[in-house]
Design a protein around this motif. Structure first.
Motif, short mmCIF file in Angstrom:
data_model
loop_
_atom_site.label_atom_id
_atom_site.label_comp_id
_atom_site.label_asym_id
_atom_site.label_seq_id
_atom_site.Cartn_x
_atom_site.Cartn_y
_atom_site.Cartn_z
N ALA A 102 0.83 -1.21 0.00
CA ALA A 102 0.00 0.00 0.00
C ALA A 102 0.86 1.26 0.00
O ALA A 102 0.59 2.20 -0.75
N GLU A 103 1.91 1.28 0.82
CA GLU A 103 2.77 2.46 0.88
C GLU A 103 3.51 2.68 -0.42
O GLU A 103 3.64 3.81 -0.89
N ARG A 104 3.99 1.61 -1.02
CA ARG A 104 4.71 1.75 -2.31
C ARG A 104 3.79 2.26 -3.41
O ARG A 104 4.16 3.14 -4.18
N ALA A 105 2.59 1.71 -3.48
CA ALA A 105 1.64 2.16 -4.51
C ALA A 105 1.25 3.61 -4.29
O ALA A 105 1.15 4.39 -5.24
N TYR A 106 1.06 4.00 -3.03
CA TYR A 106 0.71 5.38 -2.69
C TYR A 106 1.83 6.33 -3.15
O TYR A 106 1.56 7.36 -3.76
N ALA A 107 3.07 5.97 -2.88
CA ALA A 107 4.20 6.80 -3.29
C ALA A 107 4.26 6.92 -4.81
O ALA A 107 4.52 8.01 -5.34
N GLU A 108 4.02 5.83 -5.52
CA GLU A 108 4.02 5.87 -6.98
C GLU A 108 2.92 6.79 -7.51
O GLU A 108 3.15 7.58 -8.43
N VAL A 109 1.73 6.69 -6.95
CA VAL A 109 0.60 7.50 -7.41
C VAL A 109 0.88 8.98 -7.15
O VAL A 109 0.65 9.82 -8.02
N LEU A 110 1.38 9.31 -5.97
CA LEU A 110 1.69 10.71 -5.68
C LEU A 110 2.83 11.23 -6.54
O LEU A 110 2.86 12.40 -6.90
N GLY A 111 3.76 10.36 -6.90
CA GLY A 111 4.90 10.76 -7.72
C GLY A 111 4.56 11.06 -9.16
O GLY A 111 5.26 11.82 -9.81
N ARG A 112 3.48 10.51 -9.65
CA ARG A 112 3.16 10.70 -11.07
C ARG A 112 1.97 11.63 -11.32
O ARG A 112 1.67 11.93 -12.47
N SER A 113 1.27 12.08 -10.28
CA SER A 113 0.12 12.96 -10.51
C SER A 113 -0.08 13.91 -9.34
O SER A 113 0.44 13.70 -8.25
N ALA A 114 -0.85 14.94 -9.59
CA ALA A 114 -1.18 15.90 -8.53
C ALA A 114 -2.16 15.23 -7.55
O ALA A 114 -3.11 14.58 -7.98
N PRO A 115 -1.90 15.36 -6.26
CA PRO A 115 -2.79 14.71 -5.29
C PRO A 115 -4.17 15.35 -5.26
O PRO A 115 -4.31 16.56 -5.42
N GLY A 116 -5.18 14.51 -5.07
CA GLY A 116 -6.54 15.00 -4.94
C GLY A 116 -6.91 15.21 -3.48
O GLY A 116 -6.09 14.96 -2.59
N PRO A 117 -8.12 15.64 -3.22
CA PRO A 117 -8.54 15.87 -1.83
C PRO A 117 -8.58 14.60 -1.00
O PRO A 117 -8.48 14.64 0.22
N TRP A 118 -8.64 13.46 -1.66
CA TRP A 118 -8.68 12.17 -0.95
C TRP A 118 -7.38 11.86 -0.23
O TRP A 118 -7.36 10.99 0.64
N VAL A 119 -6.29 12.55 -0.56
CA VAL A 119 -5.00 12.31 0.09
C VAL A 119 -5.12 12.47 1.61
O VAL A 119 -4.46 11.77 2.38
N HIS A 120 -6.00 13.36 2.05
CA HIS A 120 -6.17 13.64 3.48
C HIS A 120 -7.27 12.79 4.10
O HIS A 120 -7.69 13.05 5.22
N GLU A 121 -7.74 11.77 3.38
CA GLU A 121 -8.80 10.90 3.88
C GLU A 121 -8.38 9.44 3.95
O GLU A 121 -9.20 8.57 4.19
N LEU A 122 -7.10 9.17 3.74
CA LEU A 122 -6.61 7.79 3.67
C LEU A 122 -5.94 7.35 4.96
O LEU A 122 -5.26 8.13 5.62
N ALA A 123 -6.08 6.08 5.25
CA ALA A 123 -5.33 5.44 6.32
C ALA A 123 -4.62 4.22 5.73
O ALA A 123 -5.16 3.54 4.86
N PHE A 124 -3.42 3.95 6.20
CA PHE A 124 -2.66 2.78 5.80
C PHE A 124 -2.92 1.67 6.81
O PHE A 124 -2.91 1.91 8.02
N VAL A 125 -3.14 0.48 6.31
CA VAL A 125 -3.46 -0.67 7.17
C VAL A 125 -2.47 -1.79 6.84
O VAL A 125 -2.18 -2.04 5.67
N GLU A 126 -1.98 -2.45 7.89
CA GLU A 126 -1.13 -3.62 7.71
C GLU A 126 -1.68 -4.74 8.58
O GLU A 126 -2.07 -4.50 9.72
N HIS A 127 -1.73 -5.94 8.04
CA HIS A 127 -2.18 -7.11 8.80
C HIS A 127 -0.98 -8.06 8.92
O HIS A 127 -0.62 -8.75 7.98
N HIS A 128 -0.38 -8.04 10.11
CA HIS A 128 0.83 -8.81 10.36
C HIS A 128 0.51 -10.21 10.85
O HIS A 128 -0.64 -10.55 11.12
N ARG A 129 1.56 -11.01 11.01
CA ARG A 129 1.41 -12.36 11.56
C ARG A 129 0.73 -12.31 12.91
O ARG A 129 0.70 -11.27 13.56
N HIS A 130 0.19 -13.41 13.32
CA HIS A 130 -0.50 -13.54 14.60
C HIS A 130 -1.72 -12.62 14.68
O HIS A 130 -2.11 -12.20 15.76
N ASP A 131 -2.28 -12.28 13.52
CA ASP A 131 -3.52 -11.51 13.42
C ASP A 131 -3.41 -10.10 14.00
O ASP A 131 -4.38 -9.55 14.52
#
Length: 180
Positions: free
Chosen positions: A16-45
């Motif tokens: 998710a973080e890599r894709a987010y960086a790619e998207v921001l790197g190639r286009s102007a950010p929209g208003p949704w940039v301030h509405e996102l949360a990053f989620v990670e699901h690690h081992r052991h739930d």
């Protein structure tokens, strides 16, 4: 105002973080940039959520604290094992044992149980990441278009007013984020 809940799922923890960086790197950010949360699901739930959700900053890390009984046990075991190798072995054993014990301690912390985390836990496979968005349908459409299929799967639900309120209540104790 109607709200959509969207979870853009990526196959790896860092996806998710890599894709987010790619998207921001190639286009102007929209208003949704301030509405996102990053989620990670690690081992052991274990779930980690960081970012803006329902207008509030969320920073949840279920991995727990590394200081506890297992940390002390690991340090003691490492120190005893290191004694056979002299002062340097003692130091290395102490630090290595404490590190291993601390990681074990962090993995066994109790899970948080609230509406937001339970929904994420049920939808996001372990060892995966996601972008989480609670926003107007137009903003969700803009995010989906900006990511142009870079995600593995998209889960999207139009929420009833009661469902939206339940998610907002789940983060009510967190600090408000000023609109960007």
């Amino acid at each position: 105002m109607s709200l959509d809940l969207a979870l853009m799922i990526f196959h790896r923890i860092e996806g998710a973080e890599r894709a987010y960086a790619e998207v921001l790197g190639r286009s102007a950010p929209g208003p949704w940039v301030h509405e996102l949360a990053f989620v990670e699901h690690h081992r052991h739930d274990r779930i980690i959520v960081r970012g803006t959700f329902a207008g509030r900053y969320v920073d949840v890390d279920e991995r727990g604290d590394v200081i506890g009984k297992r940390t002390a046990e690991g340090a003691l075991t490492g120190a005893v094992a290191g004694l056979f190798f002299g002062p340097a072995g003692l130091a290395v054993g102490l630090v290595g044992g404490a590190t291993a014990g601390g990681l074990s301690e962090a993995e066994r912390a109790p899970h948080n149980h609230d509406v937001l985390l339970e929904e994420i836990r049920g939808a996001l496979p372990e060892k995966a990441s996601a972008l989480l968005l609670l926003a107007s349908p137009e903003h969700v459409d803009a995010v989906v278009a900006a990511f142009d299929g870079r995600y593995g799967r998209l889960l999207r639900h139009q929420l009833s007013p009661e469902q939206a309120l339940a998610f907002e209540d789940a983060v009510a104790g967190r600090p408000r984020v000023a609109p960007g």
